[in-house]
Design an enzyme around this catalytic site. Structure first.
Site, PDB file in Angstrom:
ATOM      1  N   GLU A  71       0.806  -1.221   0.000  1.00 57.62           N
ATOM      2  CA  GLU A  71       0.000   0.000   0.000  1.00 57.62           C
ATOM      3  C   GLU A  71       0.838   1.270   0.000  1.00 57.62           C
ATOM      4  O   GLU A  71       0.291   2.367  -0.004  1.00 57.62           O
ATOM      5  CB  GLU A  71      -0.945  -0.012   1.220  1.00 57.62           C
ATOM      6  CG  GLU A  71      -1.917  -1.188   1.196  1.00 57.62           C
ATOM      7  CD  GLU A  71      -3.022  -1.085   2.240  1.00 57.62           C
ATOM      8  OE1 GLU A  71      -2.936  -0.210   3.131  1.00 57.62           O
ATOM      9  OE2 GLU A  71      -3.964  -1.891   2.164  1.00 57.62           O
ATOM     10  N   ARG A 123       1.684   1.975   4.692  1.00 56.45           N
ATOM     11  CA  ARG A 123       1.292   2.916   3.632  1.00 56.45           C
ATOM     12  C   ARG A 123       2.395   3.871   3.234  1.00 56.45           C
ATOM     13  O   ARG A 123       2.171   4.740   2.408  1.00 56.45           O
ATOM     14  CB  ARG A 123       0.026   3.671   4.028  1.00 56.45           C
ATOM     15  CG  ARG A 123      -1.149   2.783   3.888  1.00 56.45           C
ATOM     16  CD  ARG A 123      -2.496   3.439   4.122  1.00 56.45           C
ATOM     17  NE  ARG A 123      -3.298   2.344   4.584  1.00 56.45           N
ATOM     18  CZ  ARG A 123      -3.421   1.988   5.848  1.00 56.45           C
ATOM     19  NH1 ARG A 123      -2.911   2.722   6.799  1.00 56.45           N
ATOM     20  NH2 ARG A 123      -4.082   0.911   6.167  1.00 56.45           N
ATOM     21  N   GLY A 185      -5.948   0.108  15.248  1.00 55.84           N
ATOM     22  CA  GLY A 185      -6.518  -0.764  16.285  1.00 55.84           C
ATOM     23  C   GLY A 185      -7.937  -0.407  16.659  1.00 55.84           C
ATOM     24  O   GLY A 185      -8.512  -0.995  17.581  1.00 55.84           O
ATOM     25  N   ASN A 268     -12.675   5.525  13.335  1.00 58.80           N
ATOM     26  CA  ASN A 268     -13.986   5.172  13.885  1.00 58.80           C
ATOM     27  C   ASN A 268     -13.913   4.971  15.400  1.00 58.80           C
ATOM     28  O   ASN A 268     -12.834   4.942  15.985  1.00 58.80           O
ATOM     29  CB  ASN A 268     -14.510   3.901  13.222  1.00 58.80           C
ATOM     30  CG  ASN A 268     -13.552   2.735  13.370  1.00 58.80           C
ATOM     31  OD1 ASN A 268     -12.683   2.539  12.532  1.00 58.80           O
ATOM     32  ND2 ASN A 268     -13.677   1.974  14.446  1.00 58.80           N
ATOM     33  N   ASP A 313     -18.055   2.035  11.584  1.00 62.42           N
ATOM     34  CA  ASP A 313     -16.676   1.882  11.097  1.00 62.42           C
ATOM     35  C   ASP A 313     -16.362   2.924  10.029  1.00 62.42           C
ATOM     36  O   ASP A 313     -15.583   2.682   9.111  1.00 62.42           O
ATOM     37  CB  ASP A 313     -16.404   0.449  10.593  1.00 62.42           C
ATOM     38  CG  ASP A 313     -14.910   0.177  10.373  1.00 62.42           C
ATOM     39  OD1 ASP A 313     -14.084   1.024  10.761  1.00 62.42           O
ATOM     40  OD2 ASP A 313     -14.586  -0.878   9.800  1.00 62.42           O
ATOM     41  N   ASN A 399     -11.907   4.831   0.779  1.00 73.00           N
ATOM     42  CA  ASN A 399     -11.068   4.378   1.885  1.00 73.00           C
ATOM     43  C   ASN A 399      -9.700   5.060   1.801  1.00 73.00           C
ATOM     44  O   ASN A 399      -9.606   6.184   1.301  1.00 73.00           O
ATOM     45  CB  ASN A 399     -11.013   2.845   1.894  1.00 73.00           C
ATOM     46  CG  ASN A 399     -10.810   2.282   3.301  1.00 73.00           C
ATOM     47  OD1 ASN A 399      -9.916   2.701   4.034  1.00 73.00           O
ATOM     48  ND2 ASN A 399     -11.647   1.341   3.689  1.00 73.00           N
ATOM     49  N   HIS A 620      -9.388 -13.796   7.164  1.00 73.65           N
ATOM     50  CA  HIS A 620      -9.725 -14.921   6.280  1.00 73.65           C
ATOM     51  C   HIS A 620     -11.072 -14.770   5.590  1.00 73.65           C
ATOM     52  O   HIS A 620     -11.530 -15.705   4.948  1.00 73.65           O
ATOM     53  CB  HIS A 620      -9.644 -16.238   7.063  1.00 73.65           C
ATOM     54  CG  HIS A 620      -8.240 -16.588   7.465  1.00 73.65           C
ATOM     55  ND1 HIS A 620      -7.293 -17.011   6.563  1.00 73.65           N
ATOM     56  CD2 HIS A 620      -7.607 -16.524   8.665  1.00 73.65           C
ATOM     57  CE1 HIS A 620      -6.143 -17.218   7.201  1.00 73.65           C
ATOM     58  NE2 HIS A 620      -6.304 -16.919   8.466  1.00 73.65           N
TER      59      HIS A 620
HETATM   60  O1  PQQ Z   1      -9.947   1.427  12.945  1.00 78.48           O
HETATM   61  C1  PQQ Z   1      -8.767   1.224  12.640  1.00 78.48           C
HETATM   62  O2  PQQ Z   1      -7.811   1.342  13.422  1.00 78.48           O
HETATM   63  C2  PQQ Z   1      -8.488   0.800  11.262  1.00 78.48           C
HETATM   64  C3  PQQ Z   1      -7.197   0.539  10.833  1.00 78.48           C
HETATM   65  C4  PQQ Z   1      -6.973   0.160   9.503  1.00 78.48           C
HETATM   66  C5  PQQ Z   1      -5.557  -0.111   9.145  1.00 78.48           C
HETATM   67  O3  PQQ Z   1      -4.698   0.292   9.939  1.00 78.48           O
HETATM   68  O4  PQQ Z   1      -5.217  -0.725   8.151  1.00 78.48           O
HETATM   69  C6  PQQ Z   1      -8.093   0.070   8.624  1.00 78.48           C
HETATM   70  C7  PQQ Z   1      -9.354   0.374   9.164  1.00 78.48           C
HETATM   71  N1  PQQ Z   1      -9.528   0.727  10.445  1.00 78.48           N
HETATM   72  C8  PQQ Z   1     -10.550   0.347   8.374  1.00 78.48           C
HETATM   73  O5  PQQ Z   1     -11.635   0.627   8.888  1.00 78.48           O
HETATM   74  C9  PQQ Z   1     -10.463   0.012   7.005  1.00 78.48           C
HETATM   75  O6  PQQ Z   1     -11.468   0.014   6.286  1.00 78.48           O
HETATM   76  C10 PQQ Z   1      -9.190  -0.320   6.467  1.00 78.48           C
HETATM   77  C11 PQQ Z   1      -8.812  -0.707   5.185  1.00 78.48           C
HETATM   78  C12 PQQ Z   1      -7.462  -0.900   5.248  1.00 78.48           C
HETATM   79  C13 PQQ Z   1      -6.542  -1.318   4.204  1.00 78.48           C
HETATM   80  O7  PQQ Z   1      -5.324  -1.262   4.470  1.00 78.48           O
HETATM   81  O8  PQQ Z   1      -7.004  -1.716   3.111  1.00 78.48           O
HETATM   82  N2  PQQ Z   1      -7.022  -0.639   6.509  1.00 78.48           N
HETATM   83  C14 PQQ Z   1      -8.050  -0.280   7.266  1.00 78.48           C
HETATM   84 CA    CA Z   2     -11.771   0.847  11.288  1.00 76.77          CA
END
Ligand code: PQQ
Ligand code: CA
Length: 685
Positions: A71, A123, A185, A268, A313, A399, A620
């Protein structure tokens, strides 16, 4: 109103604005995530244009030796390309040839894979002078020597064994003389905060908590003066005290050097259900907000909350882009964001004032905005025990996939996803330490099951994906290009008016920035989800992109008709006249192995299904479809070793840690029974 709690103190003039190289990179450089502090992901380079883009070819590529999601936005400076992968493995390449200059593996404990909601992705990284800075999944900030890749300093950003499920997937950012970073988290249980460190030494400069103190005692942090303001928006009793409330900034953090403000996009709330979290009361500051802090001290300046009392979320961690726009007859210093909730926001970045927002997909939560820009939230999307439809879904209408903005076209570009989900509060829910903690149910019985099935069909019918160009002045869509499925990549735009983005067609594609007309497409053997960059070396313009399908979208989409990539992730670098070729795709995977016969009782399978949803589904896949490893396709050897894998961490090196702390042998066997049942249901279709 929700934006301004107190009159902001006068803004300190920034001491580093004028001579900070990260503020004004040379046209051929890409030295921070969003290229410069505006984070526009706009390259001033024009050698590649609509007239010659047919000659754009692969200059070189690097196999990244992983099937995990990649990413990261790579960075470029002085002839060197810097990249980072899952588990924060970081490499410097000769940007002309792709020769590896150095690789640094921070040896992230694979146990942390369990805490990453959406794969142990990263990222991006940051540059400053002679340093490359990475933030590791297990919470370390590490400055590496740019020429050797050797660590210069290491700082821990959160304590191990804090009781919270912290991890880091977001890029660290350098703003002037500080490194600023958040953490993840929020779907398990964390108390979000943002912290700043001295770029030379790694020493902490300030820390700001984004939810109130769970013990109602001061934290000794920059957030203390607004703790009471936050606290007044949460209930006295509620699971927020135990699970931390969330609001963690897991992706974009932005900066205005002239205003000396750091903009924190927060995540969220946790648990997701406000009923369980905060007695169904309150805005729950600062969940799903943009919070502006004084860069020098971390002191609160303003906030705007996109979703008061968030519980779906929906995150506001998405790209934040600064620009000066002519709106309503005057020039406004704006900050733009398209968070998960389906709207595109334009705020005044000096004051936090809401200027305007518009929906770019179907949504059913917003009934307008009041005179202060506070959204009017429909009661119909709040949790009840009756299944009901909420749009957008938890994957979000946009996202983390990076957004770009062109000051030439005045348009913002991002991959959009129209979706909905069926929400029902799970009765009698209790928190699950170190697991996903939503508080919403997946299973309904009786009449509710029929309602759920009907609404699920409606939700499926809504699904659509686009590359969207948004006009932030006119507050409407300028153009859209429909793409096959969710999970399309981030955008980058050039001064020759070309938008580059990865697509779920498993291509890297160029579009006319004014019309959306497709100009060029390259098959990448994997869907690139990351953001691209452009750099110039020896008078040649290059475009670089990571092509490594994975992350949250992939976990959903792998089960929904998208082919698993058969090629490993790669870093692809293009130039006009490039002649490198990707190797041919390996043959299609053979049919999945036949599962063993089902021996578990119906009751055991049902118990296994529930445990699977709570414990395993984040990696999974829902209903055991797809995910990082499709468990319906286990081999006879994997079946034989199943309980040892789950309870003893036999596959820890691949990120599958032991779950013995939360699953008994009986639990593991019930999950195994469920997976055998699922494989038998689907095998041979
Ligand atoms: O609430 C969080 O702490 C958190 C962390 C992450 C993350 O760190 O990858 C994602 C999300 N939420 C989330 O809601 C989400 O849709 C999401 C997609 C991704 C991704 O890398 O594709 N990470 C995350
Ligand atoms: Ca989240």
């Amino acid at each position: 109103g929700c934006q301004m709690a107190a009159a902001p103190a006068p803004l300190a003039a920034s001491p580093i604005a004028s001579n900070d190289p990260l503020a004004h990179p040379a046209p051929g450089e890409w030295t921070s995530d969003g290229r410069d502090y505006t984070a526009q992901r706009y390259s001033p380079l024009t050698q590649i244009n609509a007239g010659n883009i047919g000659e754009l070819g692969l200059a070189w590529y690097a196999d990244l030796d992983t099937y995990r999601g990649v990413e990261a936005t790579p960075l470029y400076a002085d002839g060197v390309l810097y990249n980072t992968l899952a588990w924060n493995i970081t490499t410097a390449y000769d940007a002309r040839t792709g020769a590896v200059l150095w690789t640094y593996d921070p040896q992230v404990p694979r146990e942390f894979g369990r805490l990453a909601c959406c794969e142990p992705v990263s990222r991006g990284l940051a540059l400053h002078g002679d340093k490359v800075i990475i933030a590791t999944l297990d919470g370390r900030l590490i400055a590496l020597d740019r020429t050797t890749g050797r660590p210069i300093w290491t700082t821990r950003t959160f304590p191990l064994h804090s009781g919270y499920a912290y991890s880091i997937t977001g890029a660290p950012r350098v703003f002037g003389d500080k490194v600023v970073v958040g953490q993840s988290g929020g779907d398990l249980g964390v108390r979000g905060f943002v912290s700043a460190y001295d770029v030379e030494t790694g020493a902490e400069v300030w820390k700001f908590y984004l939810t109130p103190s769970p013990t109602d005692t001061p934290d000794g942090a920059a957030s203390d003066p607004v703790n009471a303001m936050m606290r007044a928006t949460w209930s006295d009793e509620g699971l927020w005290r135990q699970l931390g409330g969330g609001a963690n900034p897991w992706d974009a953090i932005a900066y205005d050097p002239a205003l000396n403000l750091v903009y924190v996009g927060t995540g969220n709330a946790v648990p997701h259900s406000r009923y369980y979290r905060s007695n169904d009361e309150g805005d729950n500051l600062f969940v799903c907000s943009i919070v502006a802090l004084d860069a020098a001290t971390g002191a609160y300046r303003w906030h705007y909350q996109m979703n008061p009392g968030e519980e779906w979320d929906w995150t506001c961690t998405q790209s934040m882009i600064a620009a000066d726009l002519e709106i309503g007859g005057r020039t406004r210093q704006v900050l733009m964001q398209a968070p998960k909730n389906g709207f595109f926001y334009v705020l005044d970045r000096a004051t936090g004032e809401f200027i305007q927002a518009g929906a770019h997909v179907f949504q059913n939560w917003n009934e307008g905005f009041d005179a202060h820009g506070r959204p009017i939230t429909s009661e119909a999307v709040r949790y009840t025990e009756e299944p009901h439809l909420v749009a957008p879904g938890p994957g979000g209408a946009h996202n983390w996939f990076p957004m770009a903005f062109s000051p030439r076209t005045g348009l913002a570009y991002f991959p959009a996803y129209q979706s909905a989900f069926v929400l029902a509060r799970q009765p009698g829910w209790t928190p699950q330490p170190m697991r996903s903690n939503s508080g919403w149910g997946f299973v309904s019985t009786g009449e509710a099951a029929a309602t759920r099935a009907r609404l699920t069909q409606q939700a499926n019918a809504l699904e659509k994906a686009w590359l969207t160009a948004w006009d932030p002045v006119a507050n409407r869509i300028a153009w859209q290009v429909e793409l096959p499925r969710h999970g399309n990549g981030g955008a980058m735009v050039t001064a020759s008016d070309i938008v580059f983005a990865g697509t779920t067609r498993q291509t890297f594609t160029a579009f006319d920035a004014r019309s959306g007309r497709q100009l060029w497409e390259y098959p990448t053997q994997s869907a690139p989800v990351a953001g691209a960059i452009s750099y110039e070396l020896d008078g040649v313009q290059y475009i670089a992109i990571n092509a490594g399908w994975g992350g949250g979208a992939a976990q959903i989409e792998r089960g929904a008709g998208i082919e698993m990539p058969r090629a490993p992730a790669r870093l692809l670098v293009f130039r006009l006249g490039g002649t490198a070729q990707l190797p041919p795709l390996p043959a299609n995977a053979s049919a999945p192995p036949e599962p063993p016969p089902l021996r578990a009782s119906e009751a055991t399978v049902a118990r296994g299904a529930l445990l699977f949803q709570q414990t395993c589904a984040v990696c999974h896949g829902q209903n055991a479809i797809g995910g990082v490893k499709d468990l319906r396709h286990m081999t006879a050897e994997t079946h034989a070793a199943f309980t040892r894998i789950v309870l003893e961490g036999l596959l820890l090196d691949r990120g599958m840690a032991s779950f013995a702390d939360i699953l008994s042998r009986e639990d593991a066997e019930a999950i195994h029974g469920y997976l055998i049942a699922r494989a038998n249901e689907d095998w041979g279709r």
